[in-house]
Write a protein that holds these residues in place. Structure first.
Motif, mmCIF file in Angstrom:
data_model
loop_
_atom_site.group_PDB
_atom_site.id
_atom_site.type_symbol
_atom_site.label_atom_id
_atom_site.label_comp_id
_atom_site.label_asym_id
_atom_site.label_seq_id
_atom_site.Cartn_x
_atom_site.Cartn_y
_atom_site.Cartn_z
ATOM 1 N N PHE A 64 8.929 3.203 1.437
ATOM 2 C CA PHE A 64 7.561 3.368 1.896
ATOM 3 C C PHE A 64 7.425 2.858 3.320
ATOM 4 O O PHE A 64 7.853 1.758 3.647
ATOM 5 C CB PHE A 64 6.626 2.602 0.958
ATOM 6 N N ALA B 107 4.660 1.806 5.781
ATOM 7 C CA ALA B 107 3.237 1.504 5.808
ATOM 8 C C ALA B 107 2.582 1.997 7.101
ATOM 9 O O ALA B 107 1.442 2.477 7.081
ATOM 10 C CB ALA B 107 3.028 0.000 5.666
ATOM 11 N N ARG B 108 3.300 1.861 8.203
ATOM 12 C CA ARG B 108 2.691 2.261 9.486
ATOM 13 C C ARG B 108 2.526 3.777 9.556
ATOM 14 O O ARG B 108 1.519 4.285 10.058
ATOM 15 C CB ARG B 108 3.559 1.744 10.631
ATOM 16 N N ARG C 39 2.044 5.634 6.999
ATOM 17 C CA ARG C 39 0.943 5.924 6.080
ATOM 18 C C ARG C 39 -0.396 5.733 6.786
ATOM 19 O O ARG C 39 -1.316 6.534 6.622
ATOM 20 C CB ARG C 39 1.039 5.002 4.867
ATOM 21 N N LEU C 40 -0.519 4.674 7.571
ATOM 22 C CA LEU C 40 -1.771 4.444 8.300
ATOM 23 C C LEU C 40 -2.025 5.599 9.269
ATOM 24 O O LEU C 40 -3.155 6.052 9.432
ATOM 25 C CB LEU C 40 -1.717 3.124 9.068
ATOM 26 N N GLN C 41 -0.970 6.082 9.916
ATOM 27 C CA GLN C 41 -1.122 7.208 10.855
ATOM 28 C C GLN C 41 -1.544 8.472 10.104
ATOM 29 O O GLN C 41 -2.378 9.241 10.590
ATOM 30 C CB GLN C 41 0.188 7.458 11.602
ATOM 31 N N ASN D 271 -3.200 8.585 7.313
ATOM 32 C CA ASN D 271 -4.606 8.416 6.928
ATOM 33 C C ASN D 271 -5.518 8.658 8.121
ATOM 34 O O ASN D 271 -6.589 9.253 7.997
ATOM 35 C CB ASN D 271 -4.838 7.016 6.359
ATOM 36 N N ARG D 272 -5.093 8.156 9.293
ATOM 37 C CA ARG D 272 -5.892 8.362 10.501
ATOM 38 C C ARG D 272 -6.072 9.849 10.764
ATOM 39 O O ARG D 272 -7.155 10.324 11.101
ATOM 40 C CB ARG D 272 -5.222 7.697 11.698
ATOM 41 N N ARG E 246 -6.017 12.241 8.569
ATOM 42 C CA ARG E 246 -6.929 12.819 7.562
ATOM 43 C C ARG E 246 -8.376 12.503 7.910
ATOM 44 O O ARG E 246 -9.266 13.352 7.742
ATOM 45 C CB ARG E 246 -6.596 12.262 6.178
ATOM 46 N N LEU E 247 -8.619 11.300 8.401
ATOM 47 C CA LEU E 247 -9.987 10.950 8.776
ATOM 48 C C LEU E 247 -10.422 11.747 9.999
ATOM 49 O O LEU E 247 -11.569 12.194 10.089
ATOM 50 C CB LEU E 247 -10.087 9.451 9.072
ATOM 51 N N GLN F 80 -1.537 -3.188 13.165
ATOM 52 C CA GLN F 80 -1.657 -1.816 13.669
ATOM 53 C C GLN F 80 -3.044 -1.220 13.507
ATOM 54 O O GLN F 80 -3.509 -0.479 14.368
ATOM 55 C CB GLN F 80 -0.643 -0.936 12.940
ATOM 56 N N LEU G 112 -17.590 7.793 7.633
ATOM 57 C CA LEU G 112 -17.352 8.907 6.712
ATOM 58 C C LEU G 112 -17.824 8.528 5.318
ATOM 59 O O LEU G 112 -18.300 9.371 4.551
ATOM 60 C CB LEU G 112 -15.861 9.260 6.684
#
Lengths: 74, 475
Positions: free
Chosen positions: A44, A46-47, A49-51, A53-54, A56-57, B354, B366
């Motif tokens: 996994f 994590a970084r 994953r954050l990107q 998610n970003r 998707r937002l 981050q 949102l």
């Protein structure tokens, strides 16, 4: 290991010849030994994953006037 | 172990209280029996964090005095219970399932436990949890100081979590009910995996004073029990305003099942695809039977769908940011590396190092849009219905894939209901609805804020028409 993968006819004839197929099989086994089994999930990240998610937002249209859903009482 | 009949351990809290009131046995006997059972069997399932049987027996003597004098305090009087180890009990260890917090001791008992103790309920133990309540994410059932929660129905399978110990304790008859935590569907999922009933109250209805902070805008304390009726009785006691909790909604909850409207007047929204395409094939028959059971109650079912938002991404971003703020000292000190799960370590670090404020605020904006859109669904229905989890409990040895990855959602459905419900602060109720491959499955009802009585009414009616909640594993 090479002997194990020798072609049956070559084994019976007592002749052992390394074919391209054998070499490809050796490299695949070596890769497996190094833990690069294609069936195992990737560790996994994590970084990453954050990107994701970003992204998707960011894909949602967000009008300027929309305020955050905070609970705030002055 | 005390010589009370074995069946007693699987009675509901209400049934136990009735027998106590009739003096069939004493509260001290009951506390001793459940305490001993939790101490003996809890470790078999990695469910026990800390036994409090001794103090429960001491308190039980006062309860026996009240019962003898017929000073009755309600349906939980004299009933043993457990609490997830993210809730503090004064002067005893509260470890949050995590090695860096081993031996941590607080001066005060969590408000929700205090409220239950005032009713005469008896806390017999702290129950295992995924470390740090599972936040912001974790990759394996073993992410806990107590090891993976083992499902009482099949110990090679996971109990679900983070409140693994709470679900196990109720399913295995180690406690008639237990307090649990939820931030992204975990309380309800663990209930479904273990074949028990779980309630997630409206955000702010139950005080979080004395609970480990993880996500200020998502966390809730709920309950796991043997029936919807028990969940209602528990919520009646634990809900209410708390001036020490800034997120408290300032509202009470009164459980009056007799005064609710007929269940056939409750309009329920669902998506047929959720019960077929989106679930494990071997579970489809059980879910189809659940729908039939609801139809037999003349409950009108209407097809609906959630508005299209990236719910999981929103929850993960909010949770990552808020958890990072809470546990920043843990990360900066390096003690985060003592946690038992690599994915959780990396997620906490990434959140601190981050994640930006702009991303967090975007997710929160949102969230406001999504909540407004979700509310529109309730112009046409009173409750939403979906499978609590799309599959049975996974094996301990398997990694934890997201459900969406294993059973992709079709276009129009309620996929994302867990995330959406938590983002919106909605209450939820999970009830067992059958079995697949020998393992329990459950359905969840979700409603508007403070609609718990409606949820419970639907759950009670469903449980009156079925008997899944009476099933129990061989322990």
């Amino acid at each position: 290991m090479l002997e194990f993968m020798a072609h049956p006819q070559e084994k019976r004839a007592g002749i052992f010849a390394i074919t391209r197929r054998d070499l490809a099989a050796v490299f695949a086994v070596t890769a497996v030994s190094a833990g690069q089994t294609p069936d195992q999930p990737e560790p996994f990240d994590a970084r990453k994953r954050l990107q994701e998610n970003r992204a998707r937002l960011d894909a949602v249209d967000l009008p300027m006037h929309v305020e955050p859903a905070f609970v705030f009482r002055p | 172990m005390a010589s009370l009949p074995r069946d007693l351990f699987f009675l509901s809290a209400g049934e136990l209280n009735q027998r106590l009131v009739k003096h069939e046995f004493k509260a001290s006997e009951l506390a001793r029996a459940f305490g001993e059972r939790l101490e003996k069997l809890g470790p078999r399932y990695n469910a026990l964090a800390l036994s409090l049987a001794h103090s429960a027996e001491k308190r039980a003597k006062d309860v026996d005095g009240d019962l003898k004098r017929e000073r009755l305090r309600g349906p939980l009087q004299g009933v043993p219970f457990g609490a997830t180890d993210i809730l503090s009990v004064a002067k005893t260890p509260t470890q949050w399932g995590a090695k860096p917090y081993a031996g941590q001791i607080f001066d005060e008992t969590a408000a929700v436990i205090q409220r239950l103790e005032k009713t005469g309920a008896l806390l017999t133990g702290k129950l295992a949890t995924i470390q740090l309540g599972g936040g912001p994410r974790y990759g394996s059932p073993s992410a806990s100081i107590t090891g993976p929660g083992l499902n009482p129905w099949d110990r090679s399978r996971w109990s679900g979590g983070p409140s693994s110990g709470s679900a196990i304790a109720v399913a295995a008859g180690l406690a008639p009910f237990a307090l649990a935590s939820e931030m992204n569907g975990s309380l309800l999922t663990a209930s479904a995996y273990c074949g028990v009933t779980g309630i997630r109250p409206t955000y702010g209805l139950v005080s979080r004073t004395g609970a480990m902070p993880l996500s200020w805008t998502l966390d809730r304390i709920g309950a796991i029990a043997r029936s919807a009726e028990d969940c209602g009785a528990i919520l009646h006691e634990i809900a209410g305003a708390d001036r020490d909790d800034p997120t408290s909604a300032g509202k009470s909850f009164y459980f009056f099942p007799r005064y609710q409207r007929p269940v056939r007047e409750i309009r329920v929204g669902f998506a047929a695809a959720d019960f077929s395409d989106r679930v494990q094939p071997s579970a489809r028959a059980a879910f189809a039977q659940a729908l039939d059971a609801l139809r037999s109650l003349s409950i009108p079912l209407k097809e609906v769908a959630l508005p299209d938002f990236p719910y999981e991404a929103m929850v993960e971003t909010i949770l990552s940011a808020e958890a990072a703020s809470v546990f920043e000292p843990l990360v900066r000190s390096g003690k985060v590396n003592e946690l038992a799960d690599a994915e959780q370590i990396e997620a906490l670090k990434a959140g601190v190092e981050q994640l930006t404020a702009v991303e967090y605020l975007k997710a929160m904006r949102l969230r406001r849009m999504a909540i407004a859109k979700i509310h529109e669904i309730f112009f046409e229905v009173d409750l939403l219905l979906a499978p609590t989890a799309p599959s049975i409990a996974p094996r301990i040895s398997d990694p934890l894939p997201a459900a969406a990855e294993r059973y992709p959602a079709p276009d129009r459905c309620l996929s994302g209901l867990a995330a959406a419900g938590n983002l919106a602060g909605f209450p939820g109720l999970s009830v067992p609805c059958g079995f697949a491959d020998g393992m329990p499955v459950g359905i969840q009802f979700t409603g508007l804020p403070f609609s718990e009585n409606l949820l419970l009414q639907a759950g009670i009616a469903f449980q009156a028409a079925t008997d899944w909640h009476h099933r129990r594993p061989e322990v």
